[in-house]
Motif scaffolding. Sequence first.
Motif, mmCIF file in Angstrom:
data_model
loop_
_atom_site.group_PDB
_atom_site.id
_atom_site.type_symbol
_atom_site.label_atom_id
_atom_site.label_comp_id
_atom_site.label_asym_id
_atom_site.label_seq_id
_atom_site.Cartn_x
_atom_site.Cartn_y
_atom_site.Cartn_z
ATOM 1 N N LYS A 169 62.892 78.328 34.724
ATOM 2 C CA LYS A 169 62.237 79.235 32.954
ATOM 3 C C LYS A 169 61.140 77.651 32.382
ATOM 4 C CE LYS A 169 66.763 81.030 32.032
ATOM 5 N NZ LYS A 169 67.512 80.671 31.203
ATOM 6 N N ILE A 170 61.718 76.433 32.526
ATOM 7 C CA ILE A 170 60.525 75.081 32.254
ATOM 8 C C ILE A 170 59.274 75.519 32.983
ATOM 9 C CG2 ILE A 170 60.609 72.665 32.269
ATOM 10 C CD1 ILE A 170 63.006 72.525 31.796
ATOM 11 N N ALA A 171 59.579 75.290 34.621
ATOM 12 C CA ALA A 171 58.422 75.799 35.689
ATOM 13 C C ALA A 171 57.305 76.368 34.674
ATOM 14 C CB ALA A 171 58.874 75.651 36.926
ATOM 15 N N LEU A 172 57.988 78.206 34.739
ATOM 16 C CA LEU A 172 57.343 79.072 34.345
ATOM 17 C C LEU A 172 56.409 78.735 32.543
ATOM 18 C CD1 LEU A 172 56.279 82.094 34.797
ATOM 19 C CD2 LEU A 172 58.287 82.825 34.006
ATOM 20 N N PHE A 173 56.642 78.320 32.002
ATOM 21 C CA PHE A 173 56.806 77.993 30.618
ATOM 22 C C PHE A 173 55.266 77.079 30.870
ATOM 23 C CE2 PHE A 173 56.791 74.949 27.180
ATOM 24 C CZ PHE A 173 56.400 75.581 26.114
ATOM 25 N N LEU A 174 55.973 75.539 31.861
ATOM 26 C CA LEU A 174 54.581 74.851 31.833
ATOM 27 C C LEU A 174 53.636 75.373 32.776
ATOM 28 C CD1 LEU A 174 56.394 71.591 33.048
ATOM 29 C CD2 LEU A 174 55.344 71.962 30.609
ATOM 30 N N PHE A 175 53.847 76.314 33.334
ATOM 31 C CA PHE A 175 52.895 77.281 33.776
ATOM 32 C C PHE A 175 51.792 77.864 33.407
ATOM 33 C CE2 PHE A 175 51.267 81.415 36.250
ATOM 34 C CZ PHE A 175 50.201 80.615 36.986
ATOM 35 N N ILE A 176 52.976 78.993 32.625
ATOM 36 C CA ILE A 176 52.183 79.777 31.344
ATOM 37 C C ILE A 176 50.918 79.068 30.692
ATOM 38 C CG2 ILE A 176 51.721 81.287 29.865
ATOM 39 C CD1 ILE A 176 54.394 82.798 31.782
ATOM 40 N N SER A 177 52.256 77.819 29.986
ATOM 41 C CA SER A 177 51.537 76.747 28.543
ATOM 42 C C SER A 177 49.685 75.419 29.372
ATOM 43 C CB SER A 177 52.275 76.183 28.404
ATOM 44 O OG SER A 177 52.816 75.115 28.926
ATOM 45 N N SER A 178 50.254 76.135 30.590
ATOM 46 C CA SER A 178 48.543 74.866 30.983
ATOM 47 C C SER A 178 47.604 75.242 31.716
ATOM 48 C CB SER A 178 49.552 74.163 31.989
ATOM 49 O OG SER A 178 49.790 74.257 32.830
ATOM 50 N N ALA A 179 48.287 77.169 32.103
ATOM 51 C CA ALA A 179 47.433 78.079 32.803
ATOM 52 C C ALA A 179 45.884 78.317 30.995
ATOM 53 C CB ALA A 179 48.023 78.985 33.108
ATOM 54 N N LEU A 180 46.755 79.187 30.036
ATOM 55 C CA LEU A 180 46.094 78.867 28.773
ATOM 56 C C LEU A 180 45.940 77.920 28.578
ATOM 57 C CD1 LEU A 180 49.057 81.328 27.185
ATOM 58 C CD2 LEU A 180 47.252 82.134 28.193
ATOM 59 N N LEU A 181 45.678 76.812 28.522
ATOM 60 C CA LEU A 181 44.814 75.328 27.757
ATOM 61 C C LEU A 181 44.189 75.452 28.746
ATOM 62 C CD1 LEU A 181 47.652 72.857 26.534
ATOM 63 C CD2 LEU A 181 46.632 74.211 25.225
ATOM 64 N N LEU A 182 43.524 75.573 29.921
ATOM 65 C CA LEU A 182 42.548 75.391 30.393
ATOM 66 C C LEU A 182 41.754 76.567 30.861
ATOM 67 C CD1 LEU A 182 44.686 73.986 33.930
ATOM 68 C CD2 LEU A 182 42.692 72.590 32.604
ATOM 69 N N PHE A 183 42.239 77.876 30.948
ATOM 70 C CA PHE A 183 41.603 79.044 31.183
ATOM 71 C C PHE A 183 41.196 80.049 30.025
ATOM 72 C CE2 PHE A 183 43.692 77.795 35.182
ATOM 73 C CZ PHE A 183 43.053 77.157 35.618
ATOM 74 N N LEU A 184 42.158 79.390 28.471
ATOM 75 C CA LEU A 184 41.560 79.788 27.197
ATOM 76 C C LEU A 184 39.629 79.786 27.417
ATOM 77 C CD1 LEU A 184 44.333 80.315 24.527
ATOM 78 C CD2 LEU A 184 43.164 81.841 25.853
ATOM 79 N N PRO A 185 38.935 80.324 26.952
ATOM 80 C CA PRO A 185 37.278 80.542 26.865
ATOM 81 C C PRO A 185 37.590 80.154 26.000
ATOM 82 C CG PRO A 185 38.428 83.160 26.664
ATOM 83 C CD PRO A 185 39.539 82.470 27.032
ATOM 84 N N GLN A 186 36.288 78.948 25.674
ATOM 85 C CA GLN A 186 36.291 77.774 24.616
ATOM 86 C C GLN A 186 36.076 78.346 23.095
ATOM 87 O OE1 GLN A 186 36.164 74.741 26.005
ATOM 88 N NE2 GLN A 186 35.634 74.236 23.537
ATOM 89 N N SER A 187 35.555 79.286 22.557
ATOM 90 C CA SER A 187 35.485 80.840 21.847
ATOM 91 C C SER A 187 37.297 80.370 20.542
ATOM 92 C CB SER A 187 35.093 81.871 21.400
ATOM 93 O OG SER A 187 35.669 82.629 22.359
ATOM 94 N N ILE A 188 37.977 80.722 22.146
ATOM 95 C CA ILE A 188 39.337 80.705 21.145
ATOM 96 C C ILE A 188 40.312 79.299 21.112
ATOM 97 C CG2 ILE A 188 41.800 81.149 21.918
ATOM 98 C CD1 ILE A 188 40.255 83.924 23.169
#
Length: 189
Positions: free
Chosen positions: A27-46
């Motif tokens: 659960k922690i690994a999945l949370f870290l994966f999703i949250s770090s992926a969002l922080l790295l790959f979300l568009p700059q405008s968001i």
Amino acid sequence: MKKICNVLVSIFKKTSAFVIDQLKDPKIALFLFISSALLLFLPQSILTHLEIDAFIEGKRRLIGLVFFYSVKCFLAILVFWVLVRIKDKIKAKRLAQNGRPALRDLTSEEKTFLAGFFVLESKTQHIDVRDISLDGLICNNILFLASNISLAESRINYHMHSWVWKELKRYPELLEPELSDLANTMQGA
């Protein structure tokens, strides 16, 4: 100074061991994966709209490390889970293959004994440990001890293996005529 360095190294080792142990939780690994992926790959405008773009630019390397480490942990957990499932399937299949001949060669007492499971429609029963037919069924991996906790002085929970349940549901004639006799007795009572 050397003592302070040793204390700091000890604290760092304990802290990193704790963090690594926590990352082994899927659960922690999945949370870290999703949250770090969002922080790295979300568009700059968001990211600009959320006002976290400056924070992310300063911590991009750290977020990237967390992302790759969480991917590694999550994949390791997933591979381990799959391997355990495969091992359990192989073990169950081997158990069934080894036990089928014994299931086809049951004594009349053992048939009556197993028929009780089907009449009560339960894979678990509270059985007297002094029952003689119980030993053969346990040795042939048809039944197993579900719990060491007894309900009475000599009655313990025994559970029927899943492969036995499926096999006897598919081929109830293996328990005949004892199954019909026991079912008729139970309906008449």
